[in-house]
Scaffold this motif. Structure first.
Motif, PDB file in Angstrom:
ATOM      1  N   ASP A  47      16.271 109.520  78.365  1.00 54.27           N
ATOM      2  CA  ASP A  47      15.235 108.556  77.678  1.00 54.27           C
ATOM      3  C   ASP A  47      14.856 107.528  78.580  1.00 54.27           C
ATOM      4  N   LEU A  55       9.635 106.072  68.820  1.00 51.65           N
ATOM      5  CA  LEU A  55       8.766 105.492  67.615  1.00 51.65           C
ATOM      6  C   LEU A  55       9.627 105.412  66.353  1.00 51.65           C
ATOM      7  N   THR A  64       8.446 106.009  56.192  1.00 47.79           N
ATOM      8  CA  THR A  64       8.171 106.765  54.784  1.00 47.79           C
ATOM      9  C   THR A  64       7.575 108.143  54.900  1.00 47.79           C
TER      10      THR A  64
HETATM   11  C1  LIG Z   1       4.160 101.744  63.890  1.00 45.77           C
HETATM   12  C2  LIG Z   1       4.468 103.270  63.573  1.00 45.77           C
HETATM   13  C3  LIG Z   1       4.912 103.664  62.309  1.00 45.77           C
HETATM   14  C4  LIG Z   1       5.321 105.139  61.830  1.00 45.77           C
HETATM   15  N1  LIG Z   1       5.669 105.273  60.570  1.00 45.77           N
HETATM   16  C5  LIG Z   1       5.752 106.629  60.346  1.00 45.77           C
HETATM   17  C6  LIG Z   1       6.380 106.835  58.922  1.00 45.77           C
HETATM   18  O1  LIG Z   1       6.392 106.086  57.832  1.00 45.77           O
HETATM   19  N2  LIG Z   1       6.816 108.060  58.831  1.00 45.77           N
HETATM   20  C7  LIG Z   1       6.879 108.899  59.589  1.00 45.77           C
HETATM   21  O2  LIG Z   1       7.193 110.129  59.283  1.00 45.77           O
HETATM   22  N3  LIG Z   1       6.461 108.849  60.846  1.00 45.77           N
HETATM   23  C8  LIG Z   1       6.149 107.342  61.427  1.00 45.77           C
HETATM   24  N4  LIG Z   1       5.663 107.230  62.363  1.00 45.77           N
HETATM   25  C9  LIG Z   1       5.670 108.473  63.546  1.00 45.77           C
HETATM   26  C10 LIG Z   1       6.741 108.793  64.016  1.00 45.77           C
HETATM   27  O3  LIG Z   1       7.749 107.576  64.312  1.00 45.77           O
HETATM   28  C11 LIG Z   1       6.615 109.764  65.204  1.00 45.77           C
HETATM   29  O4  LIG Z   1       6.081 110.868  64.695  1.00 45.77           O
HETATM   30  C12 LIG Z   1       8.114 110.369  65.829  1.00 45.77           C
HETATM   31  O5  LIG Z   1       8.856 108.947  66.287  1.00 45.77           O
HETATM   32  C13 LIG Z   1       7.992 111.171  66.911  1.00 45.77           C
HETATM   33  O6  LIG Z   1       9.171 111.450  67.494  1.00 45.77           O
HETATM   34  P1  LIG Z   1       9.213 112.335  68.915  1.00 45.77           P
HETATM   35  O7  LIG Z   1      10.676 112.527  69.054  1.00 45.77           O
HETATM   36  O8  LIG Z   1       8.287 113.259  69.077  1.00 45.77           O
HETATM   37  O9  LIG Z   1       8.615 111.236  69.846  1.00 45.77           O
HETATM   38  P2  LIG Z   1       9.014 109.555  69.938  1.00 45.77           P
HETATM   39  O10 LIG Z   1       9.575 109.053  69.083  1.00 45.77           O
HETATM   40  O11 LIG Z   1       7.830 109.086  70.697  1.00 45.77           O
HETATM   41  O12 LIG Z   1      10.254 109.602  71.219  1.00 45.77           O
HETATM   42  C14 LIG Z   1       9.966 110.093  72.450  1.00 45.77           C
HETATM   43  C15 LIG Z   1      10.943 109.361  73.254  1.00 45.77           C
HETATM   44  O13 LIG Z   1      10.997 110.066  74.527  1.00 45.77           O
HETATM   45  C16 LIG Z   1      10.857 109.215  75.610  1.00 45.77           C
HETATM   46  N5  LIG Z   1      10.479 109.653  77.023  1.00 45.77           N
HETATM   47  C17 LIG Z   1       9.180 109.796  77.168  1.00 45.77           C
HETATM   48  N6  LIG Z   1       8.801 110.208  78.406  1.00 45.77           N
HETATM   49  C18 LIG Z   1      10.051 110.303  79.111  1.00 45.77           C
HETATM   50  C19 LIG Z   1      10.495 110.885  80.247  1.00 45.77           C
HETATM   51  N7  LIG Z   1       9.641 111.261  81.114  1.00 45.77           N
HETATM   52  N8  LIG Z   1      11.596 110.836  80.501  1.00 45.77           N
HETATM   53  C20 LIG Z   1      12.863 110.237  79.643  1.00 45.77           C
HETATM   54  N9  LIG Z   1      12.181 109.883  78.598  1.00 45.77           N
HETATM   55  C21 LIG Z   1      10.954 109.801  78.127  1.00 45.77           C
HETATM   56  C22 LIG Z   1      10.448 107.854  75.006  1.00 45.77           C
HETATM   57  O14 LIG Z   1      10.967 106.745  75.578  1.00 45.77           O
HETATM   58  C23 LIG Z   1      10.881 107.990  73.520  1.00 45.77           C
HETATM   59  O15 LIG Z   1      12.076 107.292  73.390  1.00 45.77           O
HETATM   60  C24 LIG Z   1       5.200 106.171  62.721  1.00 45.77           C
HETATM   61  C25 LIG Z   1       4.858 105.704  63.975  1.00 45.77           C
HETATM   62  C26 LIG Z   1       4.648 104.294  64.565  1.00 45.77           C
HETATM   63  C27 LIG Z   1       4.314 103.940  65.763  1.00 45.77           C
END
Ligand SMILES: Cc1cc2nc3c(=O)[nH]c(=O)nc-3n(C[C@H](O)[C@H](O)[C@H](O)COP(=O)(O)OP(=O)(O)OC[C@H]3O[C@@H](n4cnc5c(N)ncnc54)[C@H](O)[C@@H]3O)c2cc1C
Length: 445
Positions: A47, A55, A64
């Motif tokens: 990461d 996020l 939620t």
């Molecule tokens: C303000 C806010 C409120 C939200 N509220 C809700 C909610 O209430 N309910 C809900 O279900 N969802 C909610 N979401 C959405 C939810 O947080 C995301 O859909 C979810 O976190 C996505 O997960 P992910 O693992 O795909 O990506 P992310 O959570 O974006 O994680 C991706 C990770 O990959 C890492 N990364 C990226 N590129 C690289 C690289 N090249 N090398 C190494 N690491 C890398 C990043 O640093 C990051 O830590 C919210 C989002 C936000 C911003």
């Protein structure tokens, strides 16, 4: 599982890029296969952020969903418990390249420091934007667009006003899809009768997106724009500077407040990992395309979560991560290790605790060729002696204890490779091959 300082020479079964809900779920599922007879995979997570959880750990946000509400950090701390339980290393490293090695069965993952790691499969779970250290400044100079335009309107007016009153620097960072927001901001400024030039440059647009220059708002207000990609935020306590990279040139800019246009990343993610040999796994907006099982067009590369496009939610990200891990398991066991592919399932008694020998190498025991050697029995000497005795062609009959268990270190590998007159890399592949062919077993007794 290997310790962090061993990982560069270990061939992982899967490497997960991104430690958000999708990546953490994928890594845990890869290790915790939950099917009688199935073997867990070795996994490593990368990461780029200083903080785990992507996020899902954003600021003070509650997560939620239908019938659930999780306090800040709650989901991530639950996932992290399993990451620790299953001994999965997380490296604070930004992955820049995934390279399929010659022969096709191993990938090299390269990070931004040029360090390389080996893996048999890759799960991309990078979300919409590679987080650098913006977490440290959320609410202290860094804000994001994530609510309706009514809210953004108020927020922008306040930020512009603050900047004008305090003579501080405010910037909005986005991509080609920020054009709506830009027009919106311009009308907000008009309402405020602020001198445009004083705010210049107000918009920072990702360097690859210079086509924004064709837009009429750019033609009218070119002085409000600058180009580049933010790679870091700094300041003691509050945000004070940003590090911006453009066409290989890095600059540091003084800025007091940055609004990250997350709405634009929801339309075009900031995915910059090079895949070589080149494989087209993204759509025209940069989202990774997968089938329902999380498989991309490139064999051995899987993806999950926000990087696969809408809808954006933790539940979907976690489900995608689990699915991608199952598919990676199928790929690594059935295709690469050619061992029986158990159909996996996702339930098991909740009091499960992995034992010390909950180890990942997927081999079946063949007692004709394999003997058990205890770690206590001077294993290193024994292996070296065995290697010395054997002619090359009989190598497939040797038993060795693999180095990820901390029994052999790099020096031993060098010694063995000298004896056999082959390179360390060849030796590693040879041992891997022997494991695949079930000529070698690795387990702790
Ligand atoms: C303000 C806010 C409120 C939200 N509220 C809700 C909610 O209430 N309910 C809900 O279900 N969802 C909610 N979401 C959405 C939810 O947080 C995301 O859909 C979810 O976190 C996505 O997960 P992910 O693992 O795909 O990506 P992310 O959570 O974006 O994680 C991706 C990770 O990959 C890492 N990364 C990226 N590129 C690289 C690289 N090249 N090398 C190494 N690491 C890398 C990043 O640093 C990051 O830590 C919210 C989002 C936000 C911003």
């Amino acid at each position: 599982m290997p310790q962090i300082n061993d990982v560069n020479s270990f061939i992982f079964d899967t490497a997960v890029i991104g430690a958000g809900p999708a990546g953490l779920s994928a890594a845990v599922r890869a290790r915790f296969v939950k099917s009688r007879g199935a073997y867990p995979m070795s996994a490593i997570v990368f990461d780029s952020s200083v903080k785990t959880g992507g996020l899902a750990n954003f600021s003070k946000t509650k997560l939620t969903g239908p019938s659930f509400s999780l306090e800040r950090g709650e989901l991530v701390s639950k996932l992290m418990k399993d990451i620790e339980l299953f001994d999965i290393p997380i490296l604070r490293s930004s992955v820049v390249e995934i390279k399929r090695n010659r022969g096709g069965s191993v990938f090299t993952i390269k990070d931004s420091h040029g360090v390389k790691y080996l893996t048999k499969s890759v799960i991309i779970a990078t979300g919409m934007r590679p987080l650098s250290n913006e977490f440290e400044y959320f609410g202290r100079g860094v804000e994001i667009t994530y609510m309706g335009y009514d809210f953004i309107n108020k927020m922008i007016k306040k930020f512009i006003n603050d900047a004008a009153v305090n003579d501080s620097k405010f910037m909005i960072y986005g991509n080609k899809y920020s054009i709506n927001l830009i027009n919106f901001v311009i009308s907000a400024i008009n309402g405020l009768k602020t001198d445009y030039k004083k705010l210049s440059p107000l918009f920072l647009i990702d360097a690859d997106e210079q086509d924004i220059a064709k837009d009429k708002v750019y033609k009218k207000y070119p002085f409000l724009f600058s180009f580049g990609k933010i790679t870091g935020f700094s300041g003691s306590g509050r945000l004070n500077r940003i590090i911006v990279e453009s066409k290989g040139v890095v600059r540091s800019e003084k800025v007091d407040r940055v609004l990250l246009d997350y709405n634009s990343f929801e339309l075009a993610p900031d995915f910059k990992i090079k895949i070589s040999p080149a494989a087209s796994i993204t759509d025209r907006n940069g989202f990774i395309k997968t089938d329902a099982a999380g498989r991309t067009r490139a064999e051995g590369i899987f993806a999950a979560g926000d990087i696969c496009g809408p809808y954006y939610s933790v539940s979907r990200a976690m489900a995608g991560g689990i699915t991608a891990a199952f598919s990676a398991y199928e790929f690594v066991t059935a295709r690469l290790k050619k061992i029986r592919n158990y159909s996996l399932f996702a339930y098991r008694a909740t009091n499960f605790r992995p034992e010390i020998n909950y180890r990942e190498i997927a081999v079946e025991l063949n007692t004709d060729k394999i003997a058990v050697i205890s770690k206590a029995a001077g294993i290193k000497k024994l292996i070296l002696a065995e290697f010395k005795k054997l002619p090359k062609r009989q190598l497939d009959k040797i038993l060795c204890y693999f180095r990820q268990y901390g029994v052999l270190d790099i020096k031993d590998f060098e010694d063995i490779s000298k004896i056999l007159e082959i390179s360390v890399l060849e030796l590693t592949s040879l041992i891997e091959l022997m494991i695949d062919e079930k000529l070698l077993s690795v387990y702790r007794n």
